[in-house]
Write a protein that holds these residues in place. Sequence first.
Motif, PDB file in Angstrom:
ATOM      1  N   LYS A   4       0.915  -1.251  -0.098  1.00  0.00           N
ATOM      2  CA  LYS A   4      -0.118  -0.114   0.035  1.00  0.00           C
ATOM      3  C   LYS A   4       1.034   1.207  -0.084  1.00  0.00           C
ATOM      4  O   LYS A   4       0.543   2.079  -0.769  1.00  0.00           O
ATOM      5  CB  LYS A   4      -1.005   0.073   1.309  1.00  0.00           C
ATOM      6  N   ASN A   5       1.968   1.300   0.720  1.00  0.00           N
ATOM      7  CA  ASN A   5       2.778   2.436   0.938  1.00  0.00           C
ATOM      8  C   ASN A   5       3.526   2.882  -0.435  1.00  0.00           C
ATOM      9  O   ASN A   5       3.394   3.969  -0.790  1.00  0.00           O
ATOM     10  CB  ASN A   5       3.801   2.321   1.816  1.00  0.00           C
ATOM     11  N   ILE A   6       3.732   1.762  -1.255  1.00  0.00           N
ATOM     12  CA  ILE A   6       4.439   1.849  -2.408  1.00  0.00           C
ATOM     13  C   ILE A   6       3.473   2.487  -3.561  1.00  0.00           C
ATOM     14  O   ILE A   6       3.664   3.604  -4.372  1.00  0.00           O
ATOM     15  CB  ILE A   6       4.879   0.646  -3.089  1.00  0.00           C
ATOM     16  N   CYS A   7       2.143   2.048  -3.447  1.00  0.00           N
ATOM     17  CA  CYS A   7       1.155   2.455  -4.477  1.00  0.00           C
ATOM     18  C   CYS A   7       0.789   4.115  -4.081  1.00  0.00           C
ATOM     19  O   CYS A   7       0.656   4.855  -5.153  1.00  0.00           O
ATOM     20  CB  CYS A   7      -0.091   1.816  -4.267  1.00  0.00           C
ATOM     21  N   GLU A   8       0.835   4.387  -2.616  1.00  0.00           N
ATOM     22  CA  GLU A   8       0.523   5.669  -2.131  1.00  0.00           C
ATOM     23  C   GLU A   8       1.724   6.696  -2.695  1.00  0.00           C
ATOM     24  O   GLU A   8       1.603   7.728  -3.358  1.00  0.00           O
ATOM     25  CB  GLU A   8       0.533   5.957  -0.809  1.00  0.00           C
ATOM     26  N   LEU A   9       3.061   6.177  -2.626  1.00  0.00           N
ATOM     27  CA  LEU A   9       4.225   7.216  -3.136  1.00  0.00           C
ATOM     28  C   LEU A   9       4.111   7.221  -4.523  1.00  0.00           C
ATOM     29  O   LEU A   9       4.311   8.330  -5.144  1.00  0.00           O
ATOM     30  CB  LEU A   9       5.590   6.196  -2.895  1.00  0.00           C
ATOM     31  N   ILE A  10       3.736   6.297  -5.548  1.00  0.00           N
ATOM     32  CA  ILE A  10       3.698   6.394  -6.839  1.00  0.00           C
ATOM     33  C   ILE A  10       2.580   7.058  -7.320  1.00  0.00           C
ATOM     34  O   ILE A  10       2.684   8.059  -8.219  1.00  0.00           O
ATOM     35  CB  ILE A  10       3.869   4.990  -7.503  1.00  0.00           C
ATOM     36  N   ASN A  11       1.452   7.079  -6.717  1.00  0.00           N
ATOM     37  CA  ASN A  11       0.515   7.945  -6.807  1.00  0.00           C
ATOM     38  C   ASN A  11       0.795   9.531  -6.642  1.00  0.00           C
ATOM     39  O   ASN A  11       0.490  10.231  -7.611  1.00  0.00           O
ATOM     40  CB  ASN A  11      -0.980   7.714  -6.148  1.00  0.00           C
ATOM     41  N   ALA A  12       1.472   9.799  -5.563  1.00  0.00           N
ATOM     42  CA  ALA A  12       2.043  11.045  -5.196  1.00  0.00           C
ATOM     43  C   ALA A  12       3.015  11.457  -6.188  1.00  0.00           C
ATOM     44  O   ALA A  12       2.962  12.752  -6.741  1.00  0.00           O
ATOM     45  CB  ALA A  12       2.763  11.045  -3.877  1.00  0.00           C
ATOM     46  N   GLN A  13       3.657  10.405  -6.908  1.00  0.00           N
ATOM     47  CA  GLN A  13       4.649  10.575  -7.957  1.00  0.00           C
ATOM     48  C   GLN A  13       3.921  11.099  -9.207  1.00  0.00           C
ATOM     49  O   GLN A  13       4.587  12.057  -9.791  1.00  0.00           O
ATOM     50  CB  GLN A  13       5.868   9.597  -8.181  1.00  0.00           C
ATOM     51  N   ILE A  14       2.759  10.470  -9.535  1.00  0.00           N
ATOM     52  CA  ILE A  14       2.294  10.834 -10.726  1.00  0.00           C
ATOM     53  C   ILE A  14       1.792  12.172 -10.439  1.00  0.00           C
ATOM     54  O   ILE A  14       1.848  12.941 -11.575  1.00  0.00           O
ATOM     55  CB  ILE A  14       0.944   9.909 -10.780  1.00  0.00           C
ATOM     56  N   ASN A  15       1.414  12.623  -9.454  1.00  0.00           N
ATOM     57  CA  ASN A  15       0.788  13.778  -9.434  1.00  0.00           C
ATOM     58  C   ASN A  15       2.009  15.015  -9.494  1.00  0.00           C
ATOM     59  O   ASN A  15       1.966  16.207 -10.011  1.00  0.00           O
ATOM     60  CB  ASN A  15       0.136  14.217  -7.932  1.00  0.00           C
ATOM     61  N   LYS A  16       3.167  14.630  -9.007  1.00  0.00           N
ATOM     62  CA  LYS A  16       4.402  15.224  -8.999  1.00  0.00           C
ATOM     63  C   LYS A  16       4.780  15.470 -10.420  1.00  0.00           C
ATOM     64  O   LYS A  16       5.278  16.539 -11.031  1.00  0.00           O
ATOM     65  CB  LYS A  16       5.542  15.036  -8.255  1.00  0.00           C
ATOM     66  N   GLU A  17       4.987  14.497 -11.134  1.00  0.00           N
ATOM     67  CA  GLU A  17       4.974  14.425 -12.848  1.00  0.00           C
ATOM     68  C   GLU A  17       4.310  15.499 -13.596  1.00  0.00           C
ATOM     69  O   GLU A  17       4.567  16.241 -14.347  1.00  0.00           O
ATOM     70  CB  GLU A  17       5.048  13.358 -13.373  1.00  0.00           C
ATOM     71  N   LEU A  18       2.768  15.611 -13.195  1.00  0.00           N
ATOM     72  CA  LEU A  18       1.972  16.211 -13.846  1.00  0.00           C
ATOM     73  C   LEU A  18       2.153  17.825 -13.454  1.00  0.00           C
ATOM     74  O   LEU A  18       2.019  18.633 -14.263  1.00  0.00           O
ATOM     75  CB  LEU A  18       0.348  15.901 -13.532  1.00  0.00           C
ATOM     76  N   GLU A  19       2.505  17.936 -12.108  1.00  0.00           N
ATOM     77  CA  GLU A  19       2.897  19.327 -11.740  1.00  0.00           C
ATOM     78  C   GLU A  19       4.312  19.696 -12.459  1.00  0.00           C
ATOM     79  O   GLU A  19       4.071  20.856 -12.820  1.00  0.00           O
ATOM     80  CB  GLU A  19       3.161  19.596 -10.402  1.00  0.00           C
ATOM     81  N   SER A  20       5.038  19.013 -12.699  1.00  0.00           N
ATOM     82  CA  SER A  20       6.042  19.369 -13.318  1.00  0.00           C
ATOM     83  C   SER A  20       5.635  19.667 -14.966  1.00  0.00           C
ATOM     84  O   SER A  20       6.433  20.960 -15.295  1.00  0.00           O
ATOM     85  CB  SER A  20       7.382  18.205 -13.614  1.00  0.00           C
ATOM     86  N   ALA A  21       4.877  19.043 -15.302  1.00  0.00           N
ATOM     87  CA  ALA A  21       4.484  19.359 -16.792  1.00  0.00           C
ATOM     88  C   ALA A  21       3.862  20.973 -16.716  1.00  0.00           C
ATOM     89  O   ALA A  21       4.026  21.648 -17.874  1.00  0.00           O
ATOM     90  CB  ALA A  21       3.523  18.367 -17.272  1.00  0.00           C
ATOM     91  N   TYR A  22       2.888  21.031 -15.667  1.00  0.00           N
ATOM     92  CA  TYR A  22       2.251  22.359 -15.450  1.00  0.00           C
ATOM     93  C   TYR A  22       3.448  23.416 -15.556  1.00  0.00           C
ATOM     94  O   TYR A  22       3.474  24.472 -15.952  1.00  0.00           O
ATOM     95  CB  TYR A  22       1.343  22.244 -14.302  1.00  0.00           C
ATOM     96  N   LEU A  23       4.510  23.193 -14.741  1.00  0.00           N
ATOM     97  CA  LEU A  23       5.414  24.179 -14.186  1.00  0.00           C
ATOM     98  C   LEU A  23       6.159  24.516 -15.718  1.00  0.00           C
ATOM     99  O   LEU A  23       6.403  25.689 -15.976  1.00  0.00           O
ATOM    100  CB  LEU A  23       6.438  23.738 -13.307  1.00  0.00           C
ATOM    101  N   TYR A  24       6.379  23.438 -16.459  1.00  0.00           N
ATOM    102  CA  TYR A  24       7.342  23.438 -17.616  1.00  0.00           C
ATOM    103  C   TYR A  24       6.160  24.334 -18.788  1.00  0.00           C
ATOM    104  O   TYR A  24       6.896  25.193 -19.472  1.00  0.00           O
ATOM    105  CB  TYR A  24       7.949  22.271 -18.171  1.00  0.00           C
ATOM    106  N   LEU A  25       5.257  24.052 -18.745  1.00  0.00           N
ATOM    107  CA  LEU A  25       4.211  24.842 -19.692  1.00  0.00           C
ATOM    108  C   LEU A  25       4.118  25.958 -19.465  1.00  0.00           C
ATOM    109  O   LEU A  25       4.257  27.123 -20.254  1.00  0.00           O
ATOM    110  CB  LEU A  25       2.814  24.033 -19.761  1.00  0.00           C
ATOM    111  N   SER A  26       4.331  26.587 -18.067  1.00  0.00           N
ATOM    112  CA  SER A  26       4.347  27.963 -17.556  1.00  0.00           C
ATOM    113  C   SER A  26       5.617  28.595 -18.210  1.00  0.00           C
ATOM    114  O   SER A  26       5.636  29.671 -18.555  1.00  0.00           O
ATOM    115  CB  SER A  26       4.288  28.020 -15.937  1.00  0.00           C
ATOM    116  N   PHE A  27       7.019  27.956 -18.076  1.00  0.00           N
ATOM    117  CA  PHE A  27       7.988  28.357 -18.455  1.00  0.00           C
ATOM    118  C   PHE A  27       7.944  28.622 -19.971  1.00  0.00           C
ATOM    119  O   PHE A  27       8.716  29.673 -20.465  1.00  0.00           O
ATOM    120  CB  PHE A  27       9.138  27.381 -18.179  1.00  0.00           C
ATOM    121  N   ALA A  28       7.470  27.793 -20.973  1.00  0.00           N
ATOM    122  CA  ALA A  28       7.210  27.840 -22.296  1.00  0.00           C
ATOM    123  C   ALA A  28       6.694  29.097 -22.491  1.00  0.00           C
ATOM    124  O   ALA A  28       6.922  29.761 -23.246  1.00  0.00           O
ATOM    125  CB  ALA A  28       6.789  26.558 -22.621  1.00  0.00           C
ATOM    126  N   ASN A  29       5.604  29.259 -21.729  1.00  0.00           N
ATOM    127  CA  ASN A  29       4.767  30.564 -21.871  1.00  0.00           C
ATOM    128  C   ASN A  29       5.577  31.680 -21.486  1.00  0.00           C
ATOM    129  O   ASN A  29       5.570  32.756 -22.209  1.00  0.00           O
ATOM    130  CB  ASN A  29       3.335  30.611 -21.268  1.00  0.00           C
TER     131      ASN A  29
END
Length: 168
Positions: A4-29
């Motif tokens: 369960k702990n690994i699933c939770e950490l990976i779910n959190a990482q998915i969120n961080k990867e999508l946040e990274s995409a959002y950040l980089y789109l902001s930088f692109a703009n």
Amino acid sequence: MLEKNICELINAQINKELESAYLYLSFANYYVERGLVGFAHWFNVQAQEEVDHAKRFIGYLQDNSCAVRLMDIHIIDCDCDDDAEVLSKALQHEKYVTALINNIYKKAIELSDYRTKNFLEWFIAEQLEEEKNAQDLLDMYYRFACDCATGECMGSGLFAIDRELGKR
């Protein structure tokens, strides 16, 4: 099935990867507004890579019968005063993501979860490349586009870097 702990950490990482995409789109703009389409292209490619990373994590959870929990995207401060600050924030962000992945890896070792450990090794190698690319871009900016004595941007160097980044 994964712990369960690994699933939770990976779910959190998915969120961080999508946040990274959002950040980089902001930088692109930011760069589009500055008229530096090569820099914008570079960050748009980075954004897509982060989405691809999130999808890879999603697939791993699905393949291991873990529920995928998409979370709200936290807006990361992306207001910057100059090009060097954007590039520096990108490097710092990659180091942050590396630490997050290392934390999951450490937990996988603690739990003797060799499957997850093996899966994460691709991301560890990828983060080495991501940090190197971000550092190289920052170094290139300081070397060729910035007068270090005055902090002023040199147009011809910036233009050359912009053209090179547009080829990515």
